[in-house]
Design a protein around this motif. Structure first.
Motif: not given
Length: 435
Positions: A186-195, A304-307
């Motif tokens: 139940n934590l917020p998504l810290s970093i969304p993925p780079f799609l 990019p980060g979270r590629y």
């Protein structure tokens, strides 16, 4: 319900429920999704198991927590809910249908400690913890992600995950699992993925600026095919602690091939050399080493980060069996270092363009492929039951593959897992003992 077992004395019995599809929790885009040429070259299924057990909480809630987290994380990673297809260019792509990932709940008739050694892949026990999609004729007919949650009597559970490598490399898989674990707690998504993988499209027109020996087809003059055909494959895991790794590094610099090296370089050189000796290859036999490196920071500009995708690249080196076996391990280590330095932005983009022009895939004849999990923090994944007690591959996708994984409380030892024909494995084991 389906009961899986074997006739080899293994007592583990697992009852699998009916598989269900878990779609994204919200509506997601229904669009074609581009896969880069780095994704095209790893069209294999990776099977991994993670063992969890909390001191405070049993496994009654585990299936609901994991299913709910899957549904919610797929909103952000929506291509995973689609299916592979072939594009008009004849390459793999994803049809974002939103169908979902496959989820199976299962129960074992014993405690989790009875699973045994999960550092030994290709075992009948581990097979029972990964759901096999029956009736699928090829990878196009399989979900991109399959999750089996097996509950044990002790209150622990095992997540058995089968995923298409063309959707993830190890780094992207870790980031997906972390996103899922945040949602599970139940934590917020810290970093969304780079799609957007189109940033790795081939150039127009394609420009091949280097020789790409990773695709080189080697002639089997040592009749390795017969060795593999007539001797059963055995799989072993070897632990290299700090003391052994330091000895390997000292051996590597003894004859001045290199002045310094990392543990990865020393171990890679040793495994390449020792495997060549164990297989008894002819001196003139050409051999190839391929090893996966994270190329995200080697692009200009960096990815990019979270590629989300494959940012790994297979560095390559060639040597004859004679060169490898008559020299000290430092010779092989030097070849590893040279291959690593060769991987630059221009080299990777040249390889991307080479695939675009030829549709060639790296040839594995006479080849050792190294992949390393030793720097990937799989041990930190926490869905609310604490970090995994154990994790590891349930199978190696190719017989030529060796896997490096960190080990021990301080994670400074490396476990090497690999398969060889039984006659060669006995020799390889002896070479490891002699370090």
């Amino acid at each position: 319900m389906e009961t899986t077992g074997d006739d080899e004395g293994n007592k583990l019995k697992v009852k699998q429920g009916e598989p269900i599809l878990v779609p994204p929790a919200e509506e997601t885009p229904r669009v074609p999704y581009f896969l880069s040429n780095l994704d095209q070259n790893v069209a294999v299924i990776i099977k991994t198991v993670f063992c969890f057990k909390s001191k405070d909480e049993g496994n009654e809630r585990a299936a609901k927590v994991i299913k709910d987290a899957l549904a919610k994380v797929l909103v952000h990673y929506y291509p995973l809910a689609g299916r592979l297809a072939i594009s008009v260019e004849g390459k793999l792509m994803v049809d974002c249908t939103g169908e979902g990932v496959l989820f199976v709940e299962a129960e074992a008739d014993c405690n989790m400690a009875d699973v045994g050694d999960i550092d030994k892949p290709e075992s009948a026990t581990l097979d029972k913890l990964i759901y096999i999609v029956r009736g699928a004729k090829n990878i196009l007919e399989m979900p991109l992600l399959v999750v089996q949650l097996t509950k044990f009597r002790c209150g622990g559970f095992v997540l058995g995950v089968a995923m298409h490598h063309c959707m993830f490399d190890g780094i992207a898989a870790i980031e997906f699992a972390k996103s899922m674990s945040e949602i599970a707690q139940n934590l917020p998504l810290s970093i969304p993925p780079f799609l957007d993988r189109s940033i790795l499209r081939s150039r127009t027109p394609p420009r091949v600026e280097f020789p790409h020996r990773e695709f080189l087809e080697i002639t089997d003059i040592s009749d390795m095919a017969t060795i593999y055909e007539h001797h059963p494959m055995v799989y072993r895991s070897f632990c290299f602690n700090l003391e052994k790794l330091d000895r390997l590094k000292r051996l590597a610099i003894e004859e001045s091939f290199v002045s310094k090296c990392t543990s990865f370089e020393a171990l890679s050189g040793f495994v390449w050399q020792a495997r060549t000796r164990a297989l008894g290859l002819r001196f003139e036999q050409q051999t190839k080493l391929l090893f996966a490196i994270d190329s995200r920071a080697r692009f200009n500009p960096p990815l990019p980060g979270r590629y989300f995708g494959n940012g790994i690249f297979l560095a390559n080196s060639l040597a004859t069996a004679g060169e490898l076996t008559k020299n000290s391990v430092g010779f092989a280590v030097k070849k590893v270092q040279e291959a690593n330095r060769m991987v630059t932005d221009s080299y990777i983009r040249s390889a991307i363009d080479y695939f675009e022009m030829t549709r060639a895939r790296p040839s594995l004849t006479g080849t050792l492929v190294l992949t390393t999990w030793s720097r990937l923090p799989f041990h930190t994944i926490n869905f609310g039951w604490g970090e995994p007690l154990h994790y590891g591959p349930a199978a190696l996708p190719e017989k030529e593959l060796a896997l490096f994984k960190s080990h021990g409380k301080e994670r400074n030892s490396i476990v090497v897992t690999m398969g060889l024909p039984d006659s060669a494995m006995a020799i390889f084991e002896q070479l490891v003992e002699e370090i």
